[in-house]
Scaffold this motif. Structure first.
Motif, PDB file in Angstrom:
ATOM      1  N   ASP A 158      -2.394   6.372   0.499  1.00 58.79           N
ATOM      2  CA  ASP A 158      -3.616   5.782  -0.050  1.00 58.79           C
ATOM      3  C   ASP A 158      -4.433   5.100   1.033  1.00 58.79           C
TER       4      ASP A 158
ATOM      5  N   LYS B 286       0.857  -1.181   0.000  1.00 59.31           N
ATOM      6  CA  LYS B 286       0.000   0.000   0.000  1.00 59.31           C
ATOM      7  C   LYS B 286       0.891   1.228   0.000  1.00 59.31           C
TER       8      LYS B 286
ATOM      9  N   TYR C 169      -7.759   0.131  -0.236  1.00 53.56           N
ATOM     10  CA  TYR C 169      -8.877  -0.130  -1.136  1.00 53.56           C
ATOM     11  C   TYR C 169      -9.336  -1.582  -1.098  1.00 53.56           C
TER      12      TYR C 169
ATOM     13  N   HIS D 145      -8.422  -3.895  -2.947  1.00 51.35           N
ATOM     14  CA  HIS D 145      -8.557  -4.492  -4.277  1.00 51.35           C
ATOM     15  C   HIS D 145      -7.451  -5.524  -4.542  1.00 51.35           C
TER      16      HIS D 145
END
Length: 509
Positions: free
Chosen positions: A347, A343, A350, A352
């Motif tokens: 940020d 990561k 997420y 994802h």
């Protein structure tokens, strides 16, 4: 006209114990003959192409390979010949994917010191597929100067670090020369390595084609090329400015970099010259080395498809099927790297990458003759290109030794198998966990538990032999469990062999 595919050269490694395919271009009707190690075969060219199949050979070498071209023109016999030197018979693997497969030996942890020890006596050879954006004169010229390289301080600097560590262990354990074909490009989606039809014929992946077609609609090829060249010039100048910023301030925030350097236009206009376009590198790289006889594929990719994580399983499994089809072997081994933890500092999580990892594990479980190297512990916070590639290559090698070579090696960490609800919590069972677990750090972290509402809470975990019991006071009636379901998490649970427990979730209904 007489040519042999660029992937064949002196210093190459040919796959042992399999039929060996040799191919190239020649005038129709020309006789082509290939000889090596007492074996020979011949054919006549048709439609400007020729292909020869040599019988299987045992590991060995070095050998010389001779290729003869004989053509009758107007009653005259024209002969040409070509000789390759220092050819080895051994094991050949293709190293596919994006930047983490591409990351060079000279840039990995300890790489500079390793390079100083390398010489041609090292039983590893490498072919780097020419990296060009289009099939044009630039590609043809690049292929003319390409070739297999022996190991050495200078010649191995740009080799795939992951590939090197894989090959080093494999060569030592098998006692044969290992050849690697580097076929990778940083920042690429899996869609770049597939043909248009395969992507377009699948409803889960057709959006890659639809978005590309929309981007180039109404633009002649000449305009597309001009737009890309203008972008490339701008971006190179931007990159040079940004490097000066990072030299002064290595951790400079992205917003500040843009403020100083101006807009970054990466990855540029999506068109016929952009290397990230769907099917682009399939044509300009993969098909330039297909169908070179291989033992199998190594694949490290997925980061650049995190914007469409829910379709990655279909994209990825279709890629595996396509590559096997093009190599003419529906069971050709395919060993993947599951994405590590990662990561960027600024940020949000997420989640994802969790879905990409899940798709990779699902592909391993559902497709025959595949392997998976779990490397969640090999990521680096705020660095998408972790530099310690030795564990990655070694775990890939363990997978190959188990899957392909029938060696009794401890290739897997724990993988979730099943659960039961007991004592107000969940008791988790795992494959590859008979020896129990190894915990790194002061306590077990990464487990979460949820009830019917799927509101996950951090769970307390307790090792019970080869199983793990999890519970949380806030969840009175647990129904779901998950582990390391984050883009970034400090990994604490491993098998006794040091390979981490693979991430998983049970709330997929």
């Amino acid at each position: 006209m007489f040519k042999i595919a660029a992937v064949f050269s002196s210093n190459m490694v040919l796959q042992r114990e399999k039929n060996i395919e040799i191919w190239g271009d020649a005038d129709d009707g020309a006789l082509i003959k290939v000889e090596i190690n007492g074996s020979s075969a011949q054919t006549k060219a048709a439609d400007g192409k020729w292909k020869i199949i040599l019988p299987p050979m045992e590991a060995g070498g070095p050998y010389e390979m001779d290729i003869y071209y004989i053509m009758d023109i107007d009653g005259r016999q024209i002969k040409e010949s070509l000789r390759f030197y220092n050819v080895m018979i051994g094991e050949v693997w293709l190293c596919g994917g994006q930047s983490n497969m591409e990351l060079e030996l000279q840039n990995c942890k300890g790489g500079r010191d390793i390079l100083k020890t390398l010489s041609p006596d090292c039983p590893i050879r490498f072919y780097y597929t020419s990296k060009c954006k289009m099939v044009d004169e630039e590609l043809y010229n690049a292929e003319k100067s390409s070739g297999w390289s022996e190991a050495g301080e200078q010649s191995s600097a740009a080799w795939s670090a992951v590939g090197y560590f894989f090959a080093k262990k494999l060569a030592e354990d098998l006692g044969v020369t290992v050849g690697l074909i580097g076929c990778n490009w940083g920042g690429t989606s899996a869609s770049a390595w597939m043909d248009r039809k395969t992507i377009a014929d699948c409803k889960e992946t057709v959006s890659y084609i639809e978005e590309y077609d929309l981007a180039v609609r109404g633009k002649p090829q000449e305009l597309q090329i001009r737009e890309y060249d203008e972008y490339a010039k701008y971006q190179q100048e931007w990159w040079e400015r940004s490097q000066k910023v990072y030299e002064k301030e290595p951790n400079c925030p992205w917003d500040k970099v843009l403020e100083i350097c101006g807009e970054s236009k990466y990855p540029g206009p999506m068109n016929c010259k952009n290397e990230y376009r769907p099917s682009g590198l399939y044509e300009t790289m993969l098909m330039r080395v297909c169908p070179y006889t291989l033992r199998g594929f190594l694949y490290y990719q997925g980061e650049s498809d995190d914007h469409k994580p829910n379709s990655y399983y279909k994209l990825f499994t279709n890629l595996i099927g396509l590559w096997r089809e093009k190599w003419g072997d529906d069971e050709l081994p395919f060993i993947m790297v599951q994405l590590p933890m990662f990561k960027y500092e600024h940020d949000p999580d997420y989640k994802h990458w969790c879905l990409i990892r899940e798709a990779q594990m699902k592909a391993f479980k559902t497709i025959k003759n595949t392997g998976i190297a779990v490397i969640t512990d090999c990521g680096e916070f705020n660095n998408i290109h972790p530099v310690d590639k030795a564990p990655v290559g070694k775990r890939l090698c363990l997978q190959a030794e188990s899957l392909v070579y029938g060696m009794k090696v401890d290739a897997f960490g724990p993988i979730f198998k099943s659960l039961v609800f007991v004592d107000g919590g969940i008791l988790l069972s795992f494959d590859h966990a008979k020896k129990g677990f190894k915990i790194k750090g002061d306590k077990i972290t990464g487990f979460e538990i949820a009830g019917e509402d799927k509101l996950f809470r951090r769970a307390k975990a307790e090792i019970r032999g080869d199983r793990i019991f999890i519970s949380a006071k806030q969840v009175a009636e647990p129904k779901y469990a998950r582990f390391d379901w984050s883009n970034w998490e400090v990994v604490t649970v491993f098998g006794k062999n040091g390979i981490p427990l693979a991430p998983f979730r049970t709330d997929t209904d």
